[in-house]
Design a protein around this motif. Structure first.
Motif, mmCIF file in Angstrom:
data_model
loop_
_atom_site.group_PDB
_atom_site.id
_atom_site.type_symbol
_atom_site.label_atom_id
_atom_site.label_comp_id
_atom_site.label_asym_id
_atom_site.label_seq_id
_atom_site.Cartn_x
_atom_site.Cartn_y
_atom_site.Cartn_z
ATOM 1 N N ASP A 123 0.857 -1.190 0.000
ATOM 2 C CA ASP A 123 0.000 0.000 0.000
ATOM 3 C C ASP A 123 0.884 1.227 0.000
ATOM 4 O OD1 ASP A 123 -2.238 -1.578 0.065
ATOM 5 O OD2 ASP A 123 -2.308 -1.620 2.251
ATOM 6 N N ASP A 124 0.594 2.181 -0.854
ATOM 7 C CA ASP A 124 1.400 3.408 -0.832
ATOM 8 C C ASP A 124 0.871 4.325 0.268
ATOM 9 O OD1 ASP A 124 -0.835 4.676 -1.785
ATOM 10 O OD2 ASP A 124 0.085 5.387 -3.651
ATOM 11 N N ARG A 125 1.421 5.512 0.346
ATOM 12 C CA ARG A 125 1.051 6.391 1.463
ATOM 13 C C ARG A 125 -0.394 6.845 1.402
ATOM 14 N NH1 ARG A 125 5.670 8.133 4.365
ATOM 15 N NH2 ARG A 125 7.471 7.085 3.491
ATOM 16 N N GLY A 126 -0.981 6.736 0.225
ATOM 17 C CA GLY A 126 -2.399 7.086 0.106
ATOM 18 C C GLY A 126 -3.277 5.845 0.211
ATOM 19 N N ASN A 127 -2.703 4.748 0.726
ATOM 20 C CA ASN A 127 -3.431 3.480 0.887
ATOM 21 C C ASN A 127 -3.960 2.906 -0.404
ATOM 22 O OD1 ASN A 127 -3.072 2.796 3.540
ATOM 23 N ND2 ASN A 127 -4.640 4.261 4.205
ATOM 24 N N ARG A 128 -3.260 3.186 -1.497
ATOM 25 C CA ARG A 128 -3.618 2.530 -2.761
ATOM 26 C C ARG A 128 -2.807 1.249 -2.876
ATOM 27 N NH1 ARG A 128 -3.815 8.335 -4.044
ATOM 28 N NH2 ARG A 128 -1.701 8.146 -3.270
ATOM 29 N N ARG A 129 -3.474 0.213 -3.348
ATOM 30 C CA ARG A 129 -2.812 -1.090 -3.454
ATOM 31 C C ARG A 129 -2.002 -1.119 -4.749
ATOM 32 N NH1 ARG A 129 -1.302 -4.179 0.082
ATOM 33 N NH2 ARG A 129 -1.275 -6.409 -0.289
ATOM 34 N N LEU A 130 -0.685 -1.197 -4.620
ATOM 35 C CA LEU A 130 0.175 -1.203 -5.804
ATOM 36 C C LEU A 130 0.905 -2.536 -5.918
ATOM 37 C CD1 LEU A 130 1.848 2.338 -5.548
ATOM 38 C CD2 LEU A 130 -0.354 1.729 -6.538
ATOM 39 N N ALA A 131 1.412 -2.815 -7.100
ATOM 40 C CA ALA A 131 2.219 -4.030 -7.291
ATOM 41 C C ALA A 131 3.412 -3.690 -8.168
ATOM 42 C CB ALA A 131 1.395 -5.125 -7.946
ATOM 43 N N LEU A 132 4.572 -4.252 -7.822
ATOM 44 C CA LEU A 132 5.704 -4.194 -8.748
ATOM 45 C C LEU A 132 5.332 -5.122 -9.901
ATOM 46 C CD1 LEU A 132 8.786 -4.449 -6.370
ATOM 47 C CD2 LEU A 132 7.734 -2.416 -7.370
ATOM 48 N N ARG A 133 5.530 -4.673 -11.123
ATOM 49 C CA ARG A 133 5.012 -5.462 -12.243
ATOM 50 C C ARG A 133 5.687 -6.842 -12.311
ATOM 51 N NH1 ARG A 133 7.980 -2.019 -17.105
ATOM 52 N NH2 ARG A 133 10.065 -2.769 -16.625
ATOM 53 N N PRO A 134 4.872 -7.903 -12.420
ATOM 54 C CA PRO A 134 5.461 -9.238 -12.551
ATOM 55 C C PRO A 134 5.710 -9.621 -14.003
ATOM 56 C CG PRO A 134 3.101 -9.431 -12.190
ATOM 57 C CD PRO A 134 3.412 -7.956 -12.216
ATOM 58 N N GLU A 135 5.189 -8.824 -14.929
ATOM 59 C CA GLU A 135 5.352 -9.105 -16.363
ATOM 60 C C GLU A 135 5.006 -7.833 -17.125
ATOM 61 O OE1 GLU A 135 2.318 -10.577 -18.693
ATOM 62 O OE2 GLU A 135 1.484 -8.798 -17.753
ATOM 63 N N GLY A 136 5.237 -7.823 -18.431
ATOM 64 C CA GLY A 136 5.122 -6.569 -19.167
ATOM 65 C C GLY A 136 3.862 -6.368 -19.976
ATOM 66 N N THR A 137 3.186 -7.453 -20.333
ATOM 67 C CA THR A 137 2.052 -7.326 -21.256
ATOM 68 C C THR A 137 0.916 -6.476 -20.690
ATOM 69 O OG1 THR A 137 2.573 -9.430 -22.286
ATOM 70 C CG2 THR A 137 0.314 -8.669 -22.513
ATOM 71 N N ALA A 138 0.550 -6.752 -19.425
ATOM 72 C CA ALA A 138 -0.598 -6.060 -18.839
ATOM 73 C C ALA A 138 -0.364 -4.543 -18.838
ATOM 74 C CB ALA A 138 -0.850 -6.563 -17.428
ATOM 75 N N SER A 139 0.852 -4.125 -18.471
ATOM 76 C CA SER A 139 1.140 -2.689 -18.415
ATOM 77 C C SER A 139 1.073 -2.071 -19.809
ATOM 78 C CB SER A 139 2.539 -2.440 -17.857
ATOM 79 O OG SER A 139 2.706 -3.079 -16.631
ATOM 80 N N ALA A 140 1.619 -2.783 -20.794
ATOM 81 C CA ALA A 140 1.626 -2.237 -22.154
ATOM 82 C C ALA A 140 0.189 -2.089 -22.666
ATOM 83 C CB ALA A 140 2.448 -3.142 -23.072
ATOM 84 N N VAL A 141 -0.660 -3.074 -22.387
ATOM 85 C CA VAL A 141 -2.058 -2.985 -22.829
ATOM 86 C C VAL A 141 -2.760 -1.841 -22.087
ATOM 87 C CG1 VAL A 141 -4.284 -4.185 -22.838
ATOM 88 C CG2 VAL A 141 -2.204 -5.407 -23.525
ATOM 89 N N ARG A 142 -2.511 -1.746 -20.799
ATOM 90 C CA ARG A 142 -3.091 -0.637 -20.028
ATOM 91 C C ARG A 142 -2.693 0.701 -20.654
ATOM 92 N NH1 ARG A 142 -0.763 3.103 -18.207
ATOM 93 N NH2 ARG A 142 0.956 1.960 -17.250
ATOM 94 N N ALA A 143 -1.426 0.830 -21.004
ATOM 95 C CA ALA A 143 -0.951 2.090 -21.590
ATOM 96 C C ALA A 143 -1.603 2.333 -22.951
ATOM 97 C CB ALA A 143 0.571 2.068 -21.725
ATOM 98 N N ALA A 144 -1.742 1.280 -23.743
ATOM 99 C CA ALA A 144 -2.342 1.444 -25.077
ATOM 100 C C ALA A 144 -3.792 1.898 -24.957
ATOM 101 C CB ALA A 144 -2.256 0.135 -25.852
ATOM 102 N N ILE A 145 -4.498 1.357 -23.966
ATOM 103 C CA ILE A 145 -5.900 1.765 -23.767
ATOM 104 C C ILE A 145 -5.947 3.200 -23.229
ATOM 105 C CG2 ILE A 145 -8.037 1.314 -22.492
ATOM 106 C CD1 ILE A 145 -7.169 -1.659 -22.356
ATOM 107 N N GLU A 146 -5.130 3.463 -22.209
ATOM 108 C CA GLU A 146 -5.160 4.768 -21.542
ATOM 109 C C GLU A 146 -4.859 5.899 -22.519
ATOM 110 O OE1 GLU A 146 -3.128 4.705 -17.811
ATOM 111 O OE2 GLU A 146 -2.963 6.900 -17.732
ATOM 112 N N HIS A 147 -3.972 5.647 -23.474
ATOM 113 C CA HIS A 147 -3.593 6.705 -24.412
ATOM 114 C C HIS A 147 -4.287 6.565 -25.758
ATOM 115 C CE1 HIS A 147 -0.654 7.987 -21.479
ATOM 116 N NE2 HIS A 147 -0.302 6.725 -21.356
ATOM 117 N N SER A 148 -5.342 5.742 -25.809
ATOM 118 C CA SER A 148 -6.147 5.563 -27.040
ATOM 119 C C SER A 148 -5.263 5.378 -28.269
ATOM 120 C CB SER A 148 -7.060 6.768 -27.272
ATOM 121 O OG SER A 148 -7.826 7.023 -26.140
ATOM 122 N N VAL A 149 -4.241 4.586 -28.129
ATOM 123 C CA VAL A 149 -3.265 4.432 -29.207
ATOM 124 C C VAL A 149 -3.923 3.858 -30.463
ATOM 125 C CG1 VAL A 149 -1.116 3.302 -29.810
ATOM 126 C CG2 VAL A 149 -1.432 4.153 -27.527
#
Ligand code: AMP
Length: 434
Positions: free
Chosen positions: A72-98
């Protein structure tokens, strides 16, 4: 006081040919190969909201259940160190409407991943992957081309003893049918299965096929094959992938038991295993597959077909031959001056800077000790050429140049120094020396 150490399973990477230089060459080779296949590099944060991996990699996977570094970060958000790369890349592609701007996207990435696994040779808690992903193209040609990219990258870095295993997991309909078939197969033997497989029976029966537990093996052997559950469309897709791979001359074997550990795969999956024996038990170099549903599962406005893979850098380096790098062309500038002769020291620094500006690798022993100690340092640093500068040379616009390979020494005018060095560099490159 106890000496501090790195976190267990997380490694330092020291410079030098044994480690850092090999990493750099591998990363450069990957970027270069990806460039040739039309991929561009994306960089995403090391850390994401943990929910991303729950929704993509899957709740009932080892990675999410047991291995993820969450906090949990200081704002009590649940974070994770990335265990792999695909999920983050897809998240980024969606977030930036690529995909609103480009119909087909080809991304590659390199970076650290984190999994709290039991450390062993080839298995670490911080490890590194190179990966590539294609979004927006559902053609089996993509599957074949990306598998071909992975395998030609391996060949390019000198790894020749490996097997590409491919399988098809089908789409949603096949998966649902196959899931039922597996539950029907394993359920009568529930009590004899390993506790892990028992808990997976309803949640994720496909993963039982991944089990290496001796208690599960007898029941795995007779399990129904996914190949029999494929729909006509899934089967046709898989046939094309195999045809294209054959046409590309990329060797592969079909392995119907290959399911891979992540939830998001659909249709083609593949894995590359090292067959040289250099890796011991951790012989998987990497793998990947198609994930046509992941975009919508992560909230994309419309479905986006996708295909990707990742390879583990540490394992690639264990499998790759160690080649000695050619020594660089390096110049050392040495001062002949008394310890307080700062104008000469400044002259040495100025000359080194000038050479560096013109692309020449230049070193200076800035402790400015005796001429002898500076020469020894130049020798230790494997300098190709040593330039000696004192107040006389500074005044006359000359510099004394020594070629370390032959010991030859001569005086050179500053005005022609860069040309002389360029000539020496060309000669060194041509002969394979220094
Ligand atoms: P995966 O995402 O589990 O399919 O992993 C892909 C590749 O990453 C594996 O084949 C390994 O080469 C590498 N890898 C995965 N986990 C680790 C680890 N804990 N340590 C080192 N390499 C790993």
């Amino acid at each position: 006081m106890a000496t501090l150490q790195a976190v267990t399973g997380m490694n330092d990477l020291l410079p030098g040919d044994g480690q850092g230089a090999r990493w750099q060459r591998l990363e450069a080779a990957f970027r270069e190969t990806c460039g040739r296949y039309g991929f561009q590099e994306v960089r995403t944060p090391l850390c994401e909201y943990a929910e991303l991996f729950h929704r993509s990699v899957g709740e009932a996977t080892d990675i999410v259940e047991k291995e993820m570094y969450t906090f949990d970060d200081r704002g009590n958000r649940r974070l994770a160190l990335r265990p792999e790369g695909t999920a983050s890349a897809v998240r980024a592609a969606i977030e930036h409407s690529v995909l609103a701007r480009e119909t087909v996207v080809r991304w590659c990435y390199l970076g650290a991943m984190f999994r709290a696994e039991r450390p062993a040779k080839g298995r670490y808690r911080q490890f590194h992957q190179v990966g590539a992903e294609v979004y927006g193209d559902d053609s089996p040609a993509v599957d074949a081309e990306v598998i071909d990219l992975a395998s030609s990258f391996l060949q390019g870095i000198g790894i020749t003893k490996f097997t590409v295993r491919v399988n098809s997991l089908g789409g949603a309909e096949t998966r649902a049918r196959y899931r039922d078939a597996l539950i029907a197969h394993f359920a009568p033997h529930r009590d004899a299965l390993s506790p892990e497989s028992q808990s997976r029976l309803e949640r994720n029966p496909l993963r039982i096929l991944d089990s290496k537990d001796p208690r599960d093996l007898p029941f795995k052997a007779g399990a129904p094959s996914i190949v029999d559950a494929l729909t006509d469309e899934d089967r046709a897709h898989f046939e094309r992938v195999k045809e294209f791979l054959t046409a590309l001359g990329t060797p592969f074997v079909v392995d119907p038991s290959l399911v891979r550990g992540l939830d998001y795969y659909t249709r083609t999956v593949f894995e590359i295993v090292d067959t040289s024996g250099a890796l011991g038990a951790q012989d998987a170099l990497g793998g990947g597959g198609r994930y046509d549903q992941l975009f919508t599962e992560l909230g994309a406005p419309k479905p986006v077909p996708a295909f990707g893979f990742a390879l583990g850098i540490e394992r690639l380096l264990l499998a790759a031959p160690v080649t000695e790098e050619k020594k660089p062309f390096r110049v050392a500038v040495v001062a002949v001056a008394k310890p307080d002769e700062h104008a000469t020291h400044a002259g040495v620094l100025g000359l080194a800077r000038e050479l560096r500006t013109h692309g020449v690798e230049t070193v200076v022993d800035t402790r400015f000790g005796s001429m002898k100690s500076q020469m020894r340092r130049a020798n230790d640093l494997a300098a190709t050429v040593v330039l000696v500068l004192g107040s006389n040379e500074l005044a006359s616009g000359q510099v004394s140049m020594k070629l370390m390979a032959t010991g030859e020494q001569r005086s050179v005018a500053r005005a022609s120094l860069l040309d002389e060095l360029a000539q020496l560099q060309r000669a060194a490159a041509a002969t394979g020396a220094p």
